[in-house]
Design a protein around this motif. Structure first.
Motif, PDB file in Angstrom:
ATOM      1  N   MET A   1       3.984  -5.859  13.626  1.00 47.58           N
ATOM      2  CA  MET A   1       4.328  -4.492  13.226  1.00 47.58           C
ATOM      3  C   MET A   1       3.227  -3.927  12.345  1.00 47.58           C
ATOM      4  N   GLY A   2       2.878  -2.700  12.578  1.00 43.25           N
ATOM      5  CA  GLY A   2       1.883  -2.027  11.751  1.00 43.25           C
ATOM      6  C   GLY A   2       2.558  -1.268  10.623  1.00 43.25           C
ATOM      7  N   ALA A   3       1.862  -0.278  10.112  1.00 47.72           N
ATOM      8  CA  ALA A   3       2.423   0.546   9.040  1.00 47.72           C
ATOM      9  C   ALA A   3       3.233   1.693   9.636  1.00 47.72           C
ATOM     10  N   TYR A   4       4.309   2.015   8.960  1.00 51.05           N
ATOM     11  CA  TYR A   4       5.178   3.124   9.362  1.00 51.05           C
ATOM     12  C   TYR A   4       5.365   4.041   8.172  1.00 51.05           C
ATOM     13  N   THR A   5       5.308   5.329   8.414  1.00 50.00           N
ATOM     14  CA  THR A   5       5.493   6.250   7.298  1.00 50.00           C
ATOM     15  C   THR A   5       6.949   6.194   6.837  1.00 50.00           C
ATOM     16  N   ARG A  57       5.855  -6.198   7.143  1.00 50.58           N
ATOM     17  CA  ARG A  57       6.715  -7.129   6.404  1.00 50.58           C
ATOM     18  C   ARG A  57       7.793  -6.365   5.644  1.00 50.58           C
ATOM     19  N   GLN A  58       7.431  -5.257   5.014  1.00 54.86           N
ATOM     20  CA  GLN A  58       8.401  -4.459   4.275  1.00 54.86           C
ATOM     21  C   GLN A  58       9.471  -3.906   5.212  1.00 54.86           C
ATOM     22  N   LEU A  59       9.061  -3.462   6.373  1.00 50.33           N
ATOM     23  CA  LEU A  59      10.015  -2.938   7.337  1.00 50.33           C
ATOM     24  C   LEU A  59      10.978  -4.041   7.793  1.00 50.33           C
ATOM     25  N   ALA A  60      10.466  -5.243   8.010  1.00 54.51           N
ATOM     26  CA  ALA A  60      11.324  -6.364   8.397  1.00 54.51           C
ATOM     27  C   ALA A  60      12.347  -6.671   7.301  1.00 54.51           C
ATOM     28  N   ILE A  61      11.941  -6.581   6.057  1.00 53.63           N
ATOM     29  CA  ILE A  61      12.858  -6.815   4.934  1.00 53.63           C
ATOM     30  C   ILE A  61      13.926  -5.733   4.895  1.00 53.63           C
ATOM     31  N   ILE A  62      13.525  -4.496   5.087  1.00 51.72           N
ATOM     32  CA  ILE A  62      14.493  -3.390   5.102  1.00 51.72           C
ATOM     33  C   ILE A  62      15.511  -3.621   6.211  1.00 51.72           C
ATOM     34  N   PHE A  63      15.061  -3.997   7.393  1.00 57.66           N
ATOM     35  CA  PHE A  63      15.965  -4.260   8.508  1.00 57.66           C
ATOM     36  C   PHE A  63      16.897  -5.432   8.185  1.00 57.66           C
ATOM     37  N   GLU A  64      16.363  -6.439   7.516  1.00 55.65           N
ATOM     38  CA  GLU A  64      17.175  -7.603   7.151  1.00 55.65           C
ATOM     39  C   GLU A  64      18.334  -7.197   6.233  1.00 55.65           C
ATOM     40  N   PHE A  65      18.049  -6.333   5.287  1.00 53.55           N
ATOM     41  CA  PHE A  65      19.063  -5.946   4.305  1.00 53.55           C
ATOM     42  C   PHE A  65      19.943  -4.787   4.763  1.00 53.55           C
ATOM     43  N   LEU A  66      19.394  -3.848   5.485  1.00 48.30           N
ATOM     44  CA  LEU A  66      20.145  -2.642   5.862  1.00 48.30           C
ATOM     45  C   LEU A  66      20.571  -2.632   7.317  1.00 48.30           C
ATOM     46  N   GLY A  67      20.035  -3.550   8.095  1.00 47.29           N
ATOM     47  CA  GLY A  67      20.283  -3.534   9.537  1.00 47.29           C
ATOM     48  C   GLY A  67      19.307  -2.570  10.187  1.00 47.29           C
TER      49      GLY A  67
END
Length: 69
Positions: A1-5, A57-67
């Protein structure tokens, strides 16, 4: 995954804010702020609450916690 705004990510969680993307970002920021475990995990990655994007990595963490949106 790259960067997402943050706009991209926030609008995926709050599509009703399509005409007000800054409102979607504000709501996502509040979710992160209110979830202490999520905030702590993001901090380990160098997360900047005032930054304009999330890395993969941050996006994966957000998905882990928020779905996934």
């Amino acid at each position: 995954m790259g960067a997402y705004t943050k706009f991209q990510v926030a609008l995926s969680y709050f599509p009703d804010c399509i005409d007000r993307p800054e409102s979607a970002v504000h709501r996502l920021r509040q979710w992160i702020q209110n979830n202490h475990l999520l905030r702590a995990e993001l901090a380990k990655t160098g997360y900047n609450p005032k930054g304009k994007s999330f890395n993969g990595r941050q996006l994966a963490i957000i998905f882990e916690f928020l779905g996934e949106p």
